[in-house]
Write an enzyme that holds these catalytic residues in place. Structure first.
Site, mmCIF file in Angstrom:
data_model
loop_
_atom_site.group_PDB
_atom_site.id
_atom_site.type_symbol
_atom_site.label_atom_id
_atom_site.label_comp_id
_atom_site.label_asym_id
_atom_site.label_seq_id
_atom_site.Cartn_x
_atom_site.Cartn_y
_atom_site.Cartn_z
ATOM 1 N N HIS A 1 -1.271 11.847 38.483
ATOM 2 C CA HIS A 1 -0.627 11.915 39.796
ATOM 3 C C HIS A 1 -1.432 12.840 40.702
ATOM 4 C CE1 HIS A 1 1.408 15.411 37.702
ATOM 5 N NE2 HIS A 1 1.016 15.975 38.815
HETATM 6 P P1 TYD Z 1 5.720 15.222 34.114
HETATM 7 O O1 TYD Z 1 5.635 15.202 35.616
HETATM 8 O O2 TYD Z 1 5.865 13.937 33.392
HETATM 9 O O3 TYD Z 1 4.480 16.012 33.520
HETATM 10 P P2 TYD Z 1 2.901 15.658 33.607
HETATM 11 O O4 TYD Z 1 2.604 15.420 35.060
HETATM 12 O O5 TYD Z 1 2.231 16.878 33.074
HETATM 13 O O6 TYD Z 1 2.608 14.476 32.757
HETATM 14 O O7 TYD Z 1 6.921 16.197 33.742
HETATM 15 C C1 TYD Z 1 7.570 16.141 32.494
HETATM 16 C C2 TYD Z 1 9.051 16.454 32.699
HETATM 17 O O8 TYD Z 1 9.254 17.792 33.130
HETATM 18 C C3 TYD Z 1 9.694 15.566 33.719
HETATM 19 O O9 TYD Z 1 10.972 15.213 33.226
HETATM 20 C C4 TYD Z 1 9.855 16.447 34.942
HETATM 21 C C5 TYD Z 1 9.985 17.828 34.335
HETATM 22 N N1 TYD Z 1 9.451 18.901 35.179
HETATM 23 C C6 TYD Z 1 10.325 19.814 35.728
HETATM 24 O O10 TYD Z 1 11.556 19.740 35.562
HETATM 25 N N2 TYD Z 1 9.815 20.831 36.503
HETATM 26 C C7 TYD Z 1 8.496 20.962 36.714
HETATM 27 O O11 TYD Z 1 8.071 21.913 37.412
HETATM 28 C C8 TYD Z 1 7.592 19.991 36.144
HETATM 29 C C9 TYD Z 1 6.105 20.088 36.370
HETATM 30 C C10 TYD Z 1 8.116 18.984 35.375
#
Ligand code: TYD
Length: 142
Positions: A49
């Site tokens: 992303h």
């Molecule tokens: P995700 O965006 O899938 O992580 P990455 O981009 O590293 O692959 O995030 C994983 C989970 O954590 C998703 O359910 C959203 C949650 N999350 C939060 O609640 N707060 C945050 O600050 C972040 C980065 C993720």
């Protein structure tokens, strides 16, 4: 690309090392959020992303991992494996994190609170966004 590695000053003495990070000193923005990844399963890549506004500093405080960055024109890959170095990732950069060692702890300092509206999760939308200077034309608006 406006990413850069920032070397933090370790305050080492006979007891070991300590790194301190303060907003607007070592970190070039107000720190509103900290999160970290650990126990990343072998072979897993994360991220995929970009952010419209969010700036981040990534610090692999234990173990190692790699980060792919892409601004829509240039792509690069950076290895993070030192607890005293941070990778500054500005907004409008597509990122992928991969090659995590089993002991890797990747800490992220972020300039904003979690906001799903700030994410661009589709690569074609990202290319359109950066090539149109930040104006995504929603398919609903056409
Ligand atoms: P995700 O965006 O899938 O992580 P990455 O981009 O590293 O692959 O995030 C994983 C989970 O954590 C998703 O359910 C959203 C949650 N999350 C939060 O609640 N707060 C945050 O600050 C972040 C980065 C993720």
């Amino acid at each position: 690309m406006n990413d850069r590695i920032i070397l933090f000053q370790p305050h080492g003495d006979e007891r070991g090392q300590l790194v301190a990070l303060e907003e607007f000193k070592e970190i070039p923005f107000r720190i509103k959020r900290v999160y970290y990844m650990y126990d990343t399963v072998k072979g897993v890549s994360r991220g995929f992303h970009a952010h419209k506004s969010l700036q981040q500093i990534l610090v692999c405080i234990h173990g190692s991992c790699k980060i792919k960055l892409d601004d829509g024109k240039e792509k690069k890959s950076i290895s993070l494996n030192k607890p005293y170095e941070g990778l500054y990732v500005p907004n409008d950069i597509w990122r992928e994190m991969y090659d995590f060692s089993p002991d890797a702890v990747l800490m992220v300092l972020a300039s904003e609170l979690y906001d799903e509206d700030d994410y661009i999760r589709n690569y074609d939308d990202f290319l359109e966004y950066v090539n149109n200077h930040g104006n995504i034309v929603s398919k609903d608006e056409v």
